[in-house]
Design a protein around this motif. Structure first.
Motif, PDB file in Angstrom:
ATOM      1  N   LEU A  15      12.180  32.963  31.473  1.00 15.97           N
ATOM      2  CA  LEU A  15      12.183  34.370  31.874  1.00 15.97           C
ATOM      3  C   LEU A  15      13.167  34.619  33.014  1.00 15.97           C
ATOM      4  N   GLY A  16      13.190  33.718  33.997  1.00 14.06           N
ATOM      5  CA  GLY A  16      14.152  33.864  35.080  1.00 14.06           C
ATOM      6  C   GLY A  16      15.587  33.786  34.601  1.00 14.06           C
ATOM      7  N   PHE A  17      15.859  32.910  33.632  1.00 14.35           N
ATOM      8  CA  PHE A  17      17.213  32.793  33.090  1.00 14.35           C
ATOM      9  C   PHE A  17      17.636  34.075  32.385  1.00 14.35           C
ATOM     10  N   LEU A  18      16.749  34.644  31.580  1.00 13.71           N
ATOM     11  CA  LEU A  18      17.085  35.869  30.851  1.00 13.71           C
ATOM     12  C   LEU A  18      17.280  37.048  31.800  1.00 13.71           C
ATOM     13  N   VAL A  19      16.401  37.173  32.775  1.00  9.61           N
ATOM     14  CA  VAL A  19      16.483  38.306  33.703  1.00  9.61           C
ATOM     15  C   VAL A  19      17.734  38.212  34.572  1.00  9.61           C
ATOM     16  N   SER A  20      17.982  37.042  35.150  1.00  6.91           N
ATOM     17  CA  SER A  20      19.144  36.893  36.028  1.00  6.91           C
ATOM     18  C   SER A  20      20.456  37.016  35.258  1.00  6.91           C
ATOM     19  N   SER A  21      20.507  36.474  34.045  1.00  5.20           N
ATOM     20  CA  SER A  21      21.732  36.598  33.239  1.00  5.20           C
ATOM     21  C   SER A  21      21.989  38.045  32.847  1.00  5.20           C
ATOM     22  N   LEU A  22      20.922  38.791  32.517  1.00  8.02           N
ATOM     23  CA  LEU A  22      21.091  40.206  32.189  1.00  8.02           C
ATOM     24  C   LEU A  22      21.595  40.991  33.395  1.00  8.02           C
ATOM     25  N   GLY A  23      21.048  40.711  34.569  1.00  8.14           N
ATOM     26  CA  GLY A  23      21.539  41.381  35.772  1.00  8.14           C
ATOM     27  C   GLY A  23      22.990  41.041  36.074  1.00  8.14           C
ATOM     28  N   TRP A  24      23.375  39.773  35.856  1.00  5.02           N
ATOM     29  CA  TRP A  24      24.771  39.385  36.074  1.00  5.02           C
ATOM     30  C   TRP A  24      25.689  40.131  35.122  1.00  5.02           C
ATOM     31  N   LEU A  25      25.266  40.324  33.879  1.00  2.00           N
ATOM     32  CA  LEU A  25      26.079  41.081  32.920  1.00  2.00           C
ATOM     33  C   LEU A  25      26.187  42.549  33.317  1.00  2.00           C
ATOM     34  N   PHE A  26      25.116  43.125  33.858  1.00  2.00           N
ATOM     35  CA  PHE A  26      25.185  44.508  34.322  1.00  2.00           C
ATOM     36  C   PHE A  26      26.232  44.667  35.419  1.00  2.00           C
ATOM     37  N   VAL A  27      26.224  43.762  36.365  1.00  2.00           N
ATOM     38  CA  VAL A  27      27.204  43.829  37.458  1.00  2.00           C
ATOM     39  C   VAL A  27      28.618  43.634  36.910  1.00  2.00           C
ATOM     40  N   LEU A  28      28.778  42.725  35.959  1.00  2.00           N
ATOM     41  CA  LEU A  28      30.101  42.492  35.374  1.00  2.00           C
ATOM     42  C   LEU A  28      30.612  43.728  34.650  1.00  2.00           C
ATOM     43  N   CYS A  29      29.732  44.438  33.951  1.00  2.00           N
ATOM     44  CA  CYS A  29      30.160  45.641  33.227  1.00  2.00           C
ATOM     45  C   CYS A  29      30.606  46.751  34.178  1.00  2.00           C
ATOM     46  N   THR A  30      29.931  46.866  35.313  1.00  2.00           N
ATOM     47  CA  THR A  30      30.310  47.932  36.245  1.00  2.00           C
ATOM     48  C   THR A  30      31.705  47.723  36.825  1.00  2.00           C
ATOM     49  N   LEU A  31      32.181  46.501  36.835  1.00  2.00           N
ATOM     50  CA  LEU A  31      33.506  46.246  37.395  1.00  2.00           C
ATOM     51  C   LEU A  31      34.597  46.927  36.585  1.00  2.00           C
ATOM     52  N   ALA A  32      34.366  47.135  35.287  1.00  2.00           N
ATOM     53  CA  ALA A  32      35.376  47.756  34.416  1.00  2.00           C
ATOM     54  C   ALA A  32      34.997  49.150  33.961  1.00  2.00           C
ATOM     55  N   MET A  33      33.851  49.662  34.383  1.00  2.00           N
ATOM     56  CA  MET A  33      33.413  50.983  33.922  1.00  2.00           C
ATOM     57  C   MET A  33      34.118  52.095  34.675  1.00  2.00           C
ATOM     58  N   ASP A  34      34.161  53.281  34.032  1.00  2.00           N
ATOM     59  CA  ASP A  34      34.714  54.485  34.647  1.00  2.00           C
ATOM     60  C   ASP A  34      33.607  55.280  35.339  1.00  2.00           C
ATOM     61  N   TYR A  35      34.021  56.347  36.011  1.00  5.16           N
ATOM     62  CA  TYR A  35      33.106  57.305  36.635  1.00  5.16           C
ATOM     63  C   TYR A  35      32.274  56.660  37.752  1.00  5.16           C
ATOM     64  N   TRP A  36      32.911  55.877  38.590  1.00  3.89           N
ATOM     65  CA  TRP A  36      32.229  55.416  39.790  1.00  3.89           C
ATOM     66  C   TRP A  36      31.932  56.596  40.713  1.00  3.89           C
ATOM     67  N   ARG A  37      32.831  57.547  40.758  1.00  6.32           N
ATOM     68  CA  ARG A  37      32.590  58.780  41.491  1.00  6.32           C
ATOM     69  C   ARG A  37      33.133  59.930  40.655  1.00  6.32           C
ATOM     70  N   THR A  38      32.447  61.057  40.712  1.00  7.46           N
ATOM     71  CA  THR A  38      32.814  62.209  39.889  1.00  7.46           C
ATOM     72  C   THR A  38      32.797  63.475  40.743  1.00  7.46           C
ATOM     73  N   SER A  39      33.603  64.433  40.339  1.00  5.27           N
ATOM     74  CA  SER A  39      33.646  65.731  40.985  1.00  5.27           C
ATOM     75  C   SER A  39      34.054  66.766  39.943  1.00  5.27           C
TER      76      SER A  39
END
Length: 263
Positions: A15-39
């Motif tokens: 369970l710890g492996f699945l949860v921590s790996s999923l969180g690591w993937l979330f952080v990795l995806c945000t590095l390339a995502m758009d709309y960090w700030r919007t106006s």
């Protein structure tokens, strides 16, 4: 000795492996995502054609989208011309992701359900090292998001802004990254609770009736009931301490009688 049974320990580590790996993937995806700030500008008016424009940015470019869905972007220039906080966010996220990748490898090798890593003691140490790396990487990622949030909120909540300065608001990648940090931290805690008592065992002591503790003595060379002490003429037993050995047990030279000598 492990605090958890073998099967329960494996399930918690999985369970710890699945949860921590999923969180690591979330952080990795945000590095390339758009709309960090919007106006947004416009969107209201008396004409038939509603004119609206969206301004949004990420860690790599600034973009503008009009009401006709035409997007124009300007990539950030070379590294030394980028804003200091954007450089800091990039560096902290990359550092956290690198530590998280090493942590995933350590935990995967050290888990009980895998046949890698060697002995149980080495595998437990690998799992604990992975938990520490996850924790440090999570702190690095969380610092990056907090720095970006502070920069955006400080401008958005300001009473007055200069001409040409837009009030930006937080975008979806920030919240996704915060959720990822929480998952990584939760996975590190699950790893740690399964091996912490094994790596750092507490002192064992038997409780006595008077509420004190009794530590078993170190084994000695003599294990009998009457173990002789190091002092001549004394013994260790159930009697009084420092009591002298009885004269009957001492070896005394026997006197030869005159009749035996004559014979």
């Amino acid at each position: 000795m492990s605090v958890f049974p073998a099967m329960q320990k494996r399930l918690i580590q999985i369970l710890g492996f699945l949860v921590s790996s999923l969180g690591w993937l979330f952080v990795l995806c945000t590095l390339a995502m758009d709309y960090w700030r919007t106006s947004q500008l416009g969107g209201q008016g008396g004409s038939n054609v509603i004119k609206v424009a969206w301004y949004w940015s990420n860690l790599w470019k600034d973009c503008y989208t009009d009401s006709t869905a035409v997007t124009n972007c300007r990539d950030y220039p070379v590294l030394w011309n980028v804003s200091y906080y954007v450089q800091a966010v990039r560096g902290l996220l990359m550092c956290g992701l690198s530590l998280g990748f090493c942590a995933v490898l350590c935990c995967f090798i050290g888990m009980d359900c895998t046949y890698l890593g060697g002995t149980d003691q080495i595998k437990d140490k690998l799992v604990f090292s992975g938990a520490v790396l996850h924790f440090v990487g999570c702190i690095s990622d969380l610092s990056a998001y907090c720095l970006y949030i502070n920069r955006i909120v400080r401008t958005a909540l300001a009473a007055r802004v200069g001409p040409g300065v837009l009030r930006y608001y937080l975008g979806p990648p920030i919240f996704l990254g915060l959720v990822g940090c929480f998952l990584v931290l939760f996975g590190a805690v699950l790893y740690a609770v399964t091996v912490l008592r094994i790596i750092f065992p507490g002192r064992t002591a038997a409780q006595v009736n008077n509420g004190g503790t009794f530590m078993p003595p170190a084994p000695t060379e003599f294990t009998g009931y009457y173990a002789p002490s190091r002092l001549n003429g004394s013994y260790v037993g159930s009697g009084r301490p420092n009591s002298k050995i009885s004269r009957l047990s001492q070896k005394t030279p026997a006197k030869i009688s005159e009749r035996d000598a004559f014979v």
